[in-house]
Motif scaffolding. Structure first.
Motif, mmCIF file in Angstrom:
data_model
loop_
_atom_site.group_PDB
_atom_site.id
_atom_site.type_symbol
_atom_site.label_atom_id
_atom_site.label_comp_id
_atom_site.label_asym_id
_atom_site.label_seq_id
_atom_site.Cartn_x
_atom_site.Cartn_y
_atom_site.Cartn_z
ATOM 1 N N UNK A 67 76.764 27.119 -3.011
ATOM 2 C CA UNK A 67 76.430 28.479 -3.417
ATOM 3 C C UNK A 67 77.629 29.387 -3.190
ATOM 4 N N UNK A 68 77.746 30.386 -4.055
ATOM 5 C CA UNK A 68 78.790 31.387 -3.875
ATOM 6 C C UNK A 68 78.411 32.453 -2.867
ATOM 7 N N UNK A 118 75.006 22.040 3.280
ATOM 8 C CA UNK A 118 75.267 23.257 2.518
ATOM 9 C C UNK A 118 76.765 23.531 2.501
ATOM 10 N N UNK A 119 77.251 24.051 1.379
ATOM 11 C CA UNK A 119 78.674 24.368 1.291
ATOM 12 C C UNK A 119 78.881 25.656 0.503
ATOM 13 N N UNK A 120 79.681 26.547 1.080
ATOM 14 C CA UNK A 120 80.037 27.776 0.378
ATOM 15 C C UNK A 120 81.196 27.501 -0.562
ATOM 16 N N UNK A 121 81.081 28.001 -1.787
ATOM 17 C CA UNK A 121 82.169 27.915 -2.757
ATOM 18 C C UNK A 121 82.522 29.326 -3.205
ATOM 19 N N UNK A 122 83.763 29.510 -3.600
ATOM 20 C CA UNK A 122 84.178 30.825 -4.067
ATOM 21 C C UNK A 122 83.364 31.223 -5.288
ATOM 22 N N UNK A 123 83.011 32.492 -5.355
ATOM 23 C CA UNK A 123 82.118 32.969 -6.401
ATOM 24 C C UNK A 123 82.653 32.843 -7.809
ATOM 25 N N UNK A 124 83.949 32.744 -7.975
ATOM 26 C CA UNK A 124 84.512 32.692 -9.324
ATOM 27 C C UNK A 124 85.365 31.448 -9.523
ATOM 28 N N UNK A 125 84.943 30.340 -8.940
ATOM 29 C CA UNK A 125 85.675 29.094 -9.130
ATOM 30 C C UNK A 125 85.474 28.596 -10.558
ATOM 31 N N UNK A 126 86.425 27.799 -11.015
ATOM 32 C CA UNK A 126 86.362 27.258 -12.371
ATOM 33 C C UNK A 126 85.462 26.023 -12.375
#
Length: 217
Positions: A67-68, A118-126
């Protein structure tokens, strides 16, 4: 070890509070779901997206939810166990925000026979998966804001059962499915498919799943 199921989850709020939308999409087979509510916050939207993703995937397979929303991920992976041990109170001895969703999240994780990470991903990743989840959540939030949230159904027809989500990487998503924003999740739906996915992308996806299995579970 079973292959890791990787999901992208996203929540969107039109105002804080305001109408909300949530969505998740499975990286493996392209199944997805979305919904919303007439009023909520950024946190409740993000948490609901994570909750619905887990509820839709019971079983023994390891589950990785991305999730972002850093807040949603920290609630699910760090703060929830502390709040639960503290009688569902925060460190400041205040009521847990969105306690009904947080408790449901705890129950959903406990009900799975397989592990959940759970893993945080950058909100605007490609990422075509993250972008599709974001788009679906935004559509659901817009439906609820416009008073269409209680109208269940597809905005477009079903995709063929043989559709594979991996093909999203070759072409930006053009079709969108809005589920009308019902607050209870429905059966997963197959995602959009496009031809032309190369062997390189298949290898990258396979390698990523193997890496997740080795490092997270």
């Amino acid at each position: 070890m079973d292959a890791v199921i990787i999901l992208s989850a996203h929540g969107d709020a039109l105002g804080d509070p305001g109408a909300i939308g949530w969505a998740w999409i499975d990286h493996t087979d392209g199944n997805f779901d979305s919904g919303g509510a007439a009023s909520g916050t950024d946190q409740s939207a993000g948490l609901t997206a994570v909750l619905r993703a887990i509820e839709a995937h019971p079983g023994d397979e390891p589950l990785l939810v991305e999730s972002g929303s850093q807040q949603a991920i920290r609630v699910a992976s760090e703060w929830l166990p502390v709040w639960k041990a503290n009688g569902w109170r925060t460190a400041a001895d205040e009521a847990v925000p969105d306690a009904d969703i947080v408790r449901a999240l705890d129950q959903a994780v406990a009900a799975r026979t397989g592990p959940v990470r759970f893993r945080h991903v950058r909100g605007h990743i490609d990422s075509p998966f993250h972008e599709r989840a974001r788009h679906l959540a935004e559509l659901s939030a817009a439906d609820w804001s416009a008073g269409r949230g209680d109208l269940d159904g597809f905005l477009i027809g079903n995709m063929p059962p043989s559709a594979r989500s991996a093909d999203l990487a070759d072409e930006p998503a053009k079709d969108a499915v809005g589920d009308g924003g019902v607050e209870t999740p429905r059966a997963s739906r197959p995602g959009t498919s496009h031809d032309g996915r190369g062997d390189t992308a298949d290898h990258q996806e396979s390698s990523r799943a193997a890496w997740e299995s080795a490092t997270l579970f």
